[in-house]
Motif scaffolding. Structure first.
Motif, short mmCIF file in Angstrom:
data_model
loop_
_atom_site.label_atom_id
_atom_site.label_comp_id
_atom_site.label_asym_id
_atom_site.label_seq_id
_atom_site.Cartn_x
_atom_site.Cartn_y
_atom_site.Cartn_z
N TYR A 149 2.34 -5.54 -5.56
CA TYR A 149 1.71 -4.39 -6.23
C TYR A 149 1.96 -3.12 -5.44
O TYR A 149 1.85 -2.01 -5.96
N ILE A 150 2.29 -3.28 -4.14
CA ILE A 150 2.79 -2.14 -3.37
C ILE A 150 4.28 -2.43 -3.16
O ILE A 150 4.63 -3.40 -2.48
N PRO A 151 5.19 -1.67 -3.80
CA PRO A 151 6.62 -2.03 -3.80
C PRO A 151 7.17 -2.30 -2.39
O PRO A 151 7.96 -3.24 -2.21
N ILE B 142 -0.64 -3.77 8.91
CA ILE B 142 -1.89 -4.49 9.20
C ILE B 142 -2.77 -4.67 7.96
O ILE B 142 -3.54 -5.60 7.86
N GLN B 143 -2.61 -3.74 7.00
CA GLN B 143 -3.38 -3.78 5.74
C GLN B 143 -4.88 -3.93 5.97
O GLN B 143 -5.44 -3.26 6.81
N SER B 144 -5.50 -4.85 5.26
CA SER B 144 -6.97 -4.95 5.30
C SER B 144 -7.52 -5.38 6.64
O SER B 144 -8.72 -5.27 6.88
N ARG C 276 -5.63 1.71 -8.35
CA ARG C 276 -6.85 0.91 -8.28
C ARG C 276 -7.82 1.53 -7.26
O ARG C 276 -9.01 1.69 -7.52
N ASN C 277 -7.28 1.88 -6.10
CA ASN C 277 -8.13 2.45 -5.05
C ASN C 277 -8.64 3.84 -5.44
O ASN C 277 -9.75 4.22 -5.10
N ARG C 278 -7.80 4.57 -6.22
CA ARG C 278 -8.26 5.88 -6.71
C ARG C 278 -9.44 5.70 -7.67
O ARG C 278 -10.40 6.46 -7.63
N LEU D 48 -6.46 8.57 4.42
CA LEU D 48 -6.83 7.93 5.69
C LEU D 48 -6.83 6.41 5.52
O LEU D 48 -6.35 5.66 6.36
N TYR D 49 -7.40 5.98 4.39
CA TYR D 49 -7.44 4.54 4.12
C TYR D 49 -6.03 3.95 4.01
O TYR D 49 -5.72 2.94 4.64
N PHE D 50 -5.14 4.62 3.24
CA PHE D 50 -3.76 4.13 3.12
C PHE D 50 -3.06 4.16 4.49
O PHE D 50 -2.27 3.28 4.81
N GLN E 249 -4.46 3.75 7.48
CA GLN E 249 -4.90 2.65 8.36
C GLN E 249 -4.29 1.33 7.92
O GLN E 249 -3.96 0.49 8.74
N CYS E 250 -4.10 1.16 6.59
CA CYS E 250 -3.46 -0.06 6.09
C CYS E 250 -1.98 -0.12 6.48
O CYS E 250 -1.39 -1.20 6.55
N SER E 251 -1.39 1.03 6.76
CA SER E 251 0.06 1.09 7.02
C SER E 251 0.41 1.09 8.50
O SER E 251 1.56 1.29 8.87
N MET F 154 -12.79 -12.74 4.25
CA MET F 154 -11.69 -13.44 3.58
C MET F 154 -11.76 -13.28 2.07
O MET F 154 -11.48 -14.21 1.31
N TYR F 155 -12.10 -12.07 1.63
CA TYR F 155 -12.18 -11.79 0.19
C TYR F 155 -13.14 -12.74 -0.48
O TYR F 155 -14.13 -13.16 0.11
N ASN F 156 -12.81 -13.13 -1.71
CA ASN F 156 -13.70 -14.04 -2.42
C ASN F 156 -13.50 -15.50 -2.03
O ASN F 156 -13.92 -16.41 -2.72
N SER G 18 -8.36 -11.03 6.63
CA SER G 18 -6.97 -11.20 6.17
C SER G 18 -6.47 -9.95 5.46
O SER G 18 -7.26 -9.09 5.06
N GLY G 19 -5.17 -9.82 5.39
CA GLY G 19 -4.54 -8.65 4.79
C GLY G 19 -3.40 -9.06 3.86
O GLY G 19 -2.80 -10.12 4.06
N VAL G 20 -3.12 -8.22 2.86
CA VAL G 20 -2.12 -8.59 1.84
C VAL G 20 -0.69 -8.65 2.35
O VAL G 20 0.19 -9.13 1.65
N1 GLN Z 1 -3.75 -1.37 1.20
C1 GLN Z 1 -4.22 -2.53 0.53
C2 GLN Z 1 -5.06 -2.15 -0.68
O1 GLN Z 1 -6.06 -1.49 -0.57
C3 GLN Z 1 -4.99 -3.41 1.46
C4 GLN Z 1 -5.55 -4.57 0.74
C5 GLN Z 1 -5.60 -5.79 1.54
O2 GLN Z 1 -4.94 -5.97 2.57
N2 GLN Z 1 -6.38 -6.70 1.06
O3 GLN Z 1 -4.75 -2.52 -1.76
#
Ligand code: GLN
Length: 612
Positions: free
Chosen positions: A35-37, A70-72, A172-174, A196-198, A200-202, A248-250, A265-267
């Motif tokens: 979903y992120i190319p 590092i993502q989430s 989605r985040n917007r 800032l959020y994007f 930190q994920c990068s 760990m999400y859901n 965990s991160g995507v």
């Molecule tokens: N940048 C990703 C997002 O918000 C991070 C999500 C994730 O690692 N779960 O979609």
């Protein structure tokens, strides 16, 4: 092969991680996040594993140096920054700590409290990004990058390509930010907050970095390699708690149940997991399951947790063996050389002394057991010594319980003495409650104090009572005229505290009987003129009696501890007296033999007690 050509052995943990990796390598289900190319460009076969310890060792295998974003996994670290900057109560106004059971990018909010449920889902993480301190976007972005770098122990970079890719496709985040904005959950410019959020994920890390970042959390917030603090000790448990319930999400509930380690965990396919106080674990492989967790990383963490029983609630009962052994004063003696009369009193009454030898860590449960054992011992014996020499780390709970024991036993019948109380601030309360009179640097001096108290209680010659020449084991049971003749021949010598009565290496040409005062036998230990006390001698004790047998040189220093008077008989004099009186020769030889036999028997008795 010359020695220096032998390759260093691979650390056991590294070969272990290779095994785990090999076992999980066959898992090829799942799909790389697309979903992120930019993320879709990851090689699905990448698989790295690393463990970092709280003393800074890192074990890493596979693609452990492959950079990824590092993502989430940035979320717990940035949450910690908010806690440290604003404090718990203030942060709580912006984001809760309740698991959602929903997907990480759900638009679900805690409507009752008008805030996102927790900082590990996107909504909560965006609320937390809004709290990054600093004046303006660039400064706040730098503060975030600096924070993550402190965790990793090296300067981390932001992957600008991934950042732009996230930003361009972050609809989605917007939406999440817009909902929050509308509900007044978010202050400030939403675009800046999202950037800032994007950002930190990068931030780019490797498995090695991530293991060290997790180890920093395991280490109470201090990077074990650099010693730099990334998070306050106070906030560290808060971060771990939220990771444990929501990381760990859901899948968080099941993860907690199955694996039981705080983790995030991160995507990009990474997981960072923390065994508090011990290690950080990082696993990375890009293919994700339906929930968004890396298939291989999950499997690897599961396996590691299972293999070593690392589930945080798999806690074996601790503390049983805190009492290493209990010794009685009729079996174990201090190094004080008592006179025969004193020895027989101690043989009869030494059972009133108990030594409780503690071992292991002193934390709540073990300290409580020790306190219980000490209380029971006080019911059986009038003198109890708590020997803490073999205890390992002692925490504040252990110290608090022992301070209570010290307070409760300060008065009342019998005595409870403390030997080897740990240094350190935690133990100041124990030292204060025990008072100087009950604190002993070592067990031997505590034991000697108990023996002295027993002798006093049973009207045996007290330790400092002057003793005539005939009280000494060597001169016992001699006919009165013979003893008088010896006494007449003996020179009286007086020593002030600190005087050397006998010096190691000097010719052993006299026998000394202590008539009054006190002395200790000392051996030089190490450099700097330091010496250790190996025995104490008081009135009724003798120095150098073995010189009668073998001459030779003095084997240790004997130093006066108090004003001391000795009767000194030269071996020449003794020999000539013995030559003129064969019965004296027989008596002295018999006394020496009997004394040596008694010492041997006492040594055997002590060894038996210590080995039991
Ligand atoms: N940048 C990703 C997002 O918000 C991070 C999500 C994730 O690692 N779960 O979609």
């Amino acid at each position: 092969m010359p020695l220096d050509a032998v390759p260093p052995a691979r650390p056991a943990l590294e070969t272990y991680l290779e095994e785990v990796r090999a076992a999980c390598l066959g898992l090829e289900s799942g799909a790389v996040a697309d979903y992120i190319p930019e993320l879709a460009k990851a090689d699905p076969s990448w698989f790295g594993l690393a463990i970092a310890t709280t003393d800074g060792a890192v074990f890493a295998v596979g693609d452990c140096d492959q950079p990824f974003t590092i993502q989430s996994v940035s979320k717990p670290f940035v949450y910690g920054l908010a806690l440290d900057t604003l404090g718990r109560a203030q942060v709580m106004k912006h984001v809760g700590v309740e698991p959602t059971g929903a997907a990480f990018n759900a638009t679900l909010m805690d409507e009752e409290n008008n805030r996102p449920f927790n900082p590990m889902v996107n909504a909560g993480a965006i609320a937390v990004s809004a709290l990054i301190p600093g004046e303006g976007y660039a400064a706040r972005r730098a503060a975030m990058r600096d924070l993550l770098s402190r965790y990793a122990g090296r300067e981390l970079a932001i992957d600008e390509t991934v950042f732009h890719s996230e930003r361009d496709t972050g609809e989605r985040n917007r939406t999440i930010a817009a909902i929050m904005r509308q509900a007044r959950m978010l202050d400030g410019d939403p675009d800046e907050i999202l950037d800032l959020y994007f950002s930190q994920c990068s931030v780019t890390v490797t498995c090695r970095d991530l293991a060290l970042m997790a180890a920093t959390l395991a280490n109470g917030g201090v990077n074990p390699r650099t010693g730099v603090r990334a998070l306050s000790a106070q906030s560290a448990p808060d971060v771990l708690t939220v990771m444990n319930s929501c990381g760990m999400y859901n899948y968080a509930g099941e993860w907690s149940y199955e694996v039981g380690i705080p983790a995030k965990s991160g995507v990009s396919g990474c997981i960072a997991a923390v065994i508090p106080g011990q290690i950080g674990i990082a696993a990375f492989s890009p293919r994700l399951d339906r929930v968004g967790n890396s298939v291989r990383a999950i499997a690897a963490c599961k396996r590691i947790a299972e293999d070593f029983g690392l589930h945080v609630f798999k806690t074996p009962p601790r503390g049983e063996s805190v009492v290493r052994r209990t010794l009685r004063g009729d079996a174990v003696r201090s190094k004080r050389q008592w006179s025969p009369a004193q020895q027989s009193a101690l043989d009869a009454y030494g059972g009133e002394i108990r030594i409780l030898e503690a071992q292991g860590g002193l934390f709540f449960a073990s300290a409580e057991r020790l306190v219980r054992a000490a209380t029971a011992a006080r019911g059986e014996a009038s003198h109890v010594i708590l020997d803490l020499r073999r205890t390992a780390e002692a925490d504040a709970a252990g110290a608090a319980l022992l301070a209570r024991l010290a307070r409760d036993t300060a008065t009342g019948p019998g005595s409870l003495l403390f030997a080897h109380v740990p240094a350190g601030d935690d133990w100041a309360s124990v030292r204060a409650a025990a008072g100087a009179a009950r604190l002993f640097a070592d067990r031997d001096s505590a034991l000697e104090a108990c023996e002295a108290a027993i002798l006093a209680a049973h009207a045996a010659p007290a330790p400092d009572d002057p003793a005539p020449l005939g009280a000494a084991a060597l001169f016992r049971a001699l006919p009165a005229p013979t003893l008088a003749a010896l006494d007449a021949r003996a020179r009286r010598m007086r020593f002030a505290p600190g005087d050397v009565i006998v010096r190691e290496g000097d010719p052993a040409d006299s026998v000394l009987a202590i008539l009054s005062g006190a002395a200790s036998v000392r051996l030089a230990a190490g450099e700097g003129g330091r010496s250790v006390r190996i025995a104490a001698i008081g009135p009724g004790g003798t120095i150098g009696e073995l010189a009668l047998l073998d001459g030779g040189v003095r084997s240790a220093d004997v130093v006066a501890d108090a004003p001391t008077t000795c009767a000194v008989l030269s071996t020449d004099d003794l020999r000539s007296l013995m030559a003129g009186d064969p019965s004296l020769a027989r008596a002295l030889t018999a006394n020496l033999a009997r004394d040596l036999a008694a010492r041997l028997r006492a040594a055997n008795r002590e060894i038996r007690a210590l080995e039991a």
